[in-house]
Enzyme design. Structure first.
Site, PDB file in Angstrom:
ATOM      1  N   GLU A 131      -2.062  -2.473  -7.956  1.00  0.00           N
ATOM      2  CA  GLU A 131      -3.177  -2.652  -7.051  1.00  0.00           C
ATOM      3  C   GLU A 131      -3.654  -1.553  -6.330  1.00  0.00           C
ATOM      4  OE1 GLU A 131      -3.454  -2.866  -3.543  1.00  0.00           O
ATOM      5  OE2 GLU A 131      -1.783  -1.886  -3.529  1.00  0.00           O
ATOM      6  N   SER A 156       0.959  -1.248   0.013  1.00  0.00           N
ATOM      7  CA  SER A 156       0.109   0.089  -0.096  1.00  0.00           C
ATOM      8  C   SER A 156       0.825   1.393  -0.054  1.00  0.00           C
ATOM      9  CB  SER A 156      -1.048   0.033   1.306  1.00  0.00           C
ATOM     10  OG  SER A 156      -1.936   0.851   1.068  1.00  0.00           O
ATOM     11  N   HIS A 177      -5.136  -5.352  -1.457  1.00  0.00           N
ATOM     12  CA  HIS A 177      -6.012  -5.109  -0.212  1.00  0.00           C
ATOM     13  C   HIS A 177      -6.998  -5.928  -0.108  1.00  0.00           C
ATOM     14  CE1 HIS A 177      -3.755  -1.360  -0.699  1.00  0.00           C
ATOM     15  NE2 HIS A 177      -4.097  -1.013   0.590  1.00  0.00           N
TER      16      HIS A 177
END
Length: 313
Positions: A217, A118, A284
């Site tokens: 992502e 992330s 995630h």
């Protein structure tokens, strides 16, 4: 230091072994002690010795403490010869604010495993630029069993402790499974979170993606924002010369329009002229798996697999 580098110029830190100390740091957003406690339990069960960085639980709004504290914790971890791995507690936001303060000479002197995802993409891109350090793109130490079950734990453990290549298969149940362009590509796996890749444009940390396999992502980004980021990358020329694209989980990326995030990914990636493989459980979403970043990868869209050389040696 050019990103168009030879296959073996990457710095791969030593694999973690039982008894090794790993420091848990919070370079981005504030974390929850109860989730970190579960992560400590897992790491201890693997024979590792997790220790909290001095400011791991600091809090300043949406940041895990002031920039100086977060940078100090990273540099403490990188400078301590007893620390063999740096495991980020979580993402959130804030890593970009401290990466320029990292002591890259210390990183180069004593390379360590660095794990996270992330917002930690910003940290991994900086370590790639400054030290050519391969990273581990996987769950942080603030562990949530409901999202990251046993398969996720085993994947993270293997990526940090084994020198065997990592292979991830596309999963039909993943929302991005239909994002696919046939073919096979080999190149260095770079990238991670789309927001952070796009936010790195114009900074020293944006890697040259020529001949690379780009990993993407994201979470909670509506389709038009995903479109905007991919369009920005295209217009900037960042995607010129790509070898392929590995598409992970785009989780909770919906809004009220008819256009879906899958529609956007197919449209903005499908005409690049390179193999594209979606449906990879990386990101995630539930069942998140871990992959190395910075090492050589083979993306086979026909077979539905992404195989990556280990981040550790």
């Amino acid at each position: 230091m050019s990103d168009r580098s030879t296959p073996d110029d990457v710095v791969r830190p030593p694999a973690l072994r039982p008894g090794d100390t790993v420091m848990l740091v919070s370079p981005s957003g504030p974390t929850r002690p109860e989730r970190v406690a579960r992560g400590v339990e897992l790491l201890t069960g693997w024979g590792l010795r997790p220790v909290l960085a001095p400011n791991a639980y600091a809090r300043q709004g949406y940041l895990a403490g002031a920039d100086a504290l977060r940078a100090a914790d990273l540099n403490t971890a990188f400078a301590d010869p007893q620390v063999r791995g740096v495991i980020c507690t979580r993402g959130g936001y804030g890593a970009q604010r401290v990466v320029d303060a990292i002591d890259m000479a210390a990183v180069r002197r004593d390379p360590k495993v660095v794990a996270g995802f992330s917002d930690i993409t910003a940290l991994q891109l900086a370590l790639w630029r400054g030290a050519r350090l391969a990273g581990v793109h996987g769950p942080g130490a603030a562990w949530r069993d409901e999202r990251t079950p046993l398969s996720s734990a085993e994947s993270l453990h293997a990526a940090m402790t084994s020198t065997e290549p990592v292979t991830v298969r596309a999963v039909e149940g993943e929302e991005t499974f239909g994002v696919r362009v046939a073919g096979r590509a080999t190149g260095r796996l770079l990238g991670g979170n789309l927001c952070l890749v796009a936010a790195s444009l114009g900074t020293p940390d944006m890697p040259d993606l020529t001949d690379a396999v780009l990993l993407l992502e994201d979470v909670q980004e509506p389709p038009y924002k995903v479109d905007r980021m991919l369009t920005q990358l295209r217009r900037a020329g960042a995607l010129d010369g790509l070898a392929g694209v590995a598409v992970g989980q785009f989780t909770d990326c919906a809004d009220g329009w008819d256009t879906t995030v899958v529609d956007v990914l197919v449209e903005r990636l499908g005409d690049l002229g390179v193999p594209v493989l979606g449906g990879l459980p990386i990101g995630h979403g539930p069942g998140q798996l871990t992959v190395p970043v910075g090492t050589r990868a083979t993306l086979d869209a026909d077979a539905g697999t992404l195989s990556v050389v280990a981040a550790v040696r």
